[in-house]
Design a protein around this motif. Sequence first.
Motif, PDB file in Angstrom:
ATOM      1  N   SER A 131       0.604  -1.110   0.044  1.00 38.96           N
ATOM      2  CA  SER A 131      -0.430   0.122   0.562  1.00 38.96           C
ATOM      3  C   SER A 131       1.094   1.621  -0.131  1.00 38.96           C
ATOM      4  O   SER A 131       2.276   1.257   0.193  1.00 38.96           O
ATOM      5  CB  SER A 131      -0.972   0.432   1.789  1.00 38.96           C
ATOM      6  OG  SER A 131       0.192   0.117   2.311  1.00 38.96           O
ATOM      7  N   GLY A 133       1.093   3.756   2.224  1.00 36.42           N
ATOM      8  CA  GLY A 133       1.613   3.319   3.343  1.00 36.42           C
ATOM      9  C   GLY A 133       3.066   2.943   3.664  1.00 36.42           C
ATOM     10  O   GLY A 133       3.862   3.513   4.324  1.00 36.42           O
ATOM     11  N   GLU A 134       2.812   0.736   3.512  1.00 35.55           N
ATOM     12  CA  GLU A 134       4.208   0.585   3.541  1.00 35.55           C
ATOM     13  C   GLU A 134       4.851   0.561   2.773  1.00 35.55           C
ATOM     14  O   GLU A 134       6.439   0.664   3.589  1.00 35.55           O
ATOM     15  CB  GLU A 134       3.006  -0.829   3.110  1.00 35.55           C
ATOM     16  CG  GLU A 134       2.206  -1.502   3.840  1.00 35.55           C
ATOM     17  CD  GLU A 134       1.624  -2.119   3.369  1.00 35.55           C
ATOM     18  OE1 GLU A 134       1.193  -3.617   4.299  1.00 35.55           O
ATOM     19  OE2 GLU A 134       1.682  -2.762   2.085  1.00 35.55           O
ATOM     20  N   ARG A 136       6.074   4.227   2.412  1.00 33.71           N
ATOM     21  CA  ARG A 136       6.355   5.202   3.139  1.00 33.71           C
ATOM     22  C   ARG A 136       7.365   4.611   4.028  1.00 33.71           C
ATOM     23  O   ARG A 136       8.078   5.588   4.822  1.00 33.71           O
ATOM     24  CB  ARG A 136       5.252   6.406   3.144  1.00 33.71           C
ATOM     25  CG  ARG A 136       5.230   7.793   1.706  1.00 33.71           C
ATOM     26  CD  ARG A 136       4.308   8.839   2.659  1.00 33.71           C
ATOM     27  NE  ARG A 136       2.923   7.748   2.780  1.00 33.71           N
ATOM     28  CZ  ARG A 136       1.889   7.849   1.323  1.00 33.71           C
ATOM     29  NH1 ARG A 136       2.579   7.533   0.092  1.00 33.71           N
ATOM     30  NH2 ARG A 136       0.819   7.144   2.129  1.00 33.71           N
ATOM     31  N   LYS A 137       6.537   3.846   4.434  1.00 37.84           N
ATOM     32  CA  LYS A 137       7.476   3.136   5.434  1.00 37.84           C
ATOM     33  C   LYS A 137       8.548   2.987   5.827  1.00 37.84           C
ATOM     34  O   LYS A 137       9.652   3.136   5.704  1.00 37.84           O
ATOM     35  CB  LYS A 137       6.332   2.132   6.666  1.00 37.84           C
ATOM     36  CG  LYS A 137       6.818   1.759   7.838  1.00 37.84           C
ATOM     37  CD  LYS A 137       5.681   0.856   8.276  1.00 37.84           C
ATOM     38  CE  LYS A 137       4.633   1.931   8.545  1.00 37.84           C
ATOM     39  NZ  LYS A 137       3.427   0.185   9.306  1.00 37.84           N
ATOM     40  N   PRO A 144       2.936  12.117  -0.324  1.00 37.38           N
ATOM     41  CA  PRO A 144       2.560  11.195   1.002  1.00 37.38           C
ATOM     42  C   PRO A 144       1.056  10.822  -0.188  1.00 37.38           C
ATOM     43  O   PRO A 144       0.053  10.110   0.113  1.00 37.38           O
ATOM     44  CB  PRO A 144       1.342  12.297   1.442  1.00 37.38           C
ATOM     45  CG  PRO A 144       2.555  13.432   1.264  1.00 37.38           C
ATOM     46  CD  PRO A 144       3.376  13.380   0.288  1.00 37.38           C
TER      47      PRO A 144
END
Length: 384
Positions: A131, A133-134, A136-137, A144
């Motif tokens: 995803s 978010g994953e 960006r981790k 964003p």
Amino acid sequence: MTMPAPESPDVLIIGGGLIGLATAWRTALRGLSVTLCDAAPGRQASFAAAGMLTPVTELHYGEEMLLGLNLASARRYPGFVEELREAAGGADPGYRESGTLAVAFDNDDREMLADLHAFQRSLGLEAEWLSGGEARKLEPMLAPSVRGGLLVASDHQVDNRMLLAALFTAIERDPRVRIMRANVAELTVANDRATGVVLDDGTAIAAGQIVLAAGCWSGLLRGVPADVLPPVRPVKGQILRLTVPSVYKPFLTHTVRGVVRSNHAYLVPRAHGELVLGATTEEQDYDTAVTAGGVYELLRDARALVPGITELPLVETRAALRPGTPDNAPIIGPTALPGLLAATGHYRHGVLLTPATAEAMSEILATGEVPEPVKPFSPQRFGK
Ligand code: GLY
């Protein structure tokens, strides 16, 4: 102590890019004497390149045959660079197992990546869907808005300029290889066999076998019969280099490839702080001008993925020419003219295919046998 190479080497290589240099190194290891001719070795596409070793993320429909060779060459890289490091007296060839993250900018781009993922899985290749978010981790500098992507843990990179330097050092240490800083003007042919070359200054050199490894210029050599000339064409790529000041490190840890409104962009972070942004794909004949539009598009797309790049010093802009072929695959092996071989046409994968090509070419030059993995890439596949 270095001994002069013989006047008539066993092998004469035309072209001092990564393919020519690595072929010279590996061929000398087989006990053959080699002369490599190039007025400015290591200064063209091999110097400009980003050095991505990304057979899985750079997969294209219809190129399954090429995928096999790309994967084999990627697998060979760790051993190849270790042997090179030793041959070069400890010089670091710049290989880095960084993994690659392919990310999408908008929903349409995510569809493109999802298609690529399905194709990769249908071929049994490993790539993990993430995803936004994953992703960006893993890479906190990603925008964003990034919609998600693919982690390909097995796709790595090499600093092509360090690789070139290590190859030069290995060759300089090998008395069987001579580099002549001169351009080849013409191939000489006698009794339907390639017998040597004539340099720009008129010097004639006879050789047992001749390898045409002149990238996108390989199809222009005088003296080669028209139906033997490899069908390569120049495909321009503009590419940028930025520097990551230590205050921003680590800026990126993976190679990041992005699809941005259907355009492809990539950012390759080096261990020593260089960040390479590439690359345009332009059919502009032999033009190598860096254009405002090219630089703008590269920065625009890279910034959409990683906004923080606008803070980094831009230290180099460059354009170079990939050797494209009619089927996007390289041209490796004996030509229809006895004595003349080709190692050219690597298009987008010259750095990746350096070990596989050099090892296949040295085998052919030493034994006359064409190794199975390169048989599909014969210069003779294009017909008359
Ligand atoms: N393989 C990267 C490029 O050709 O731009």
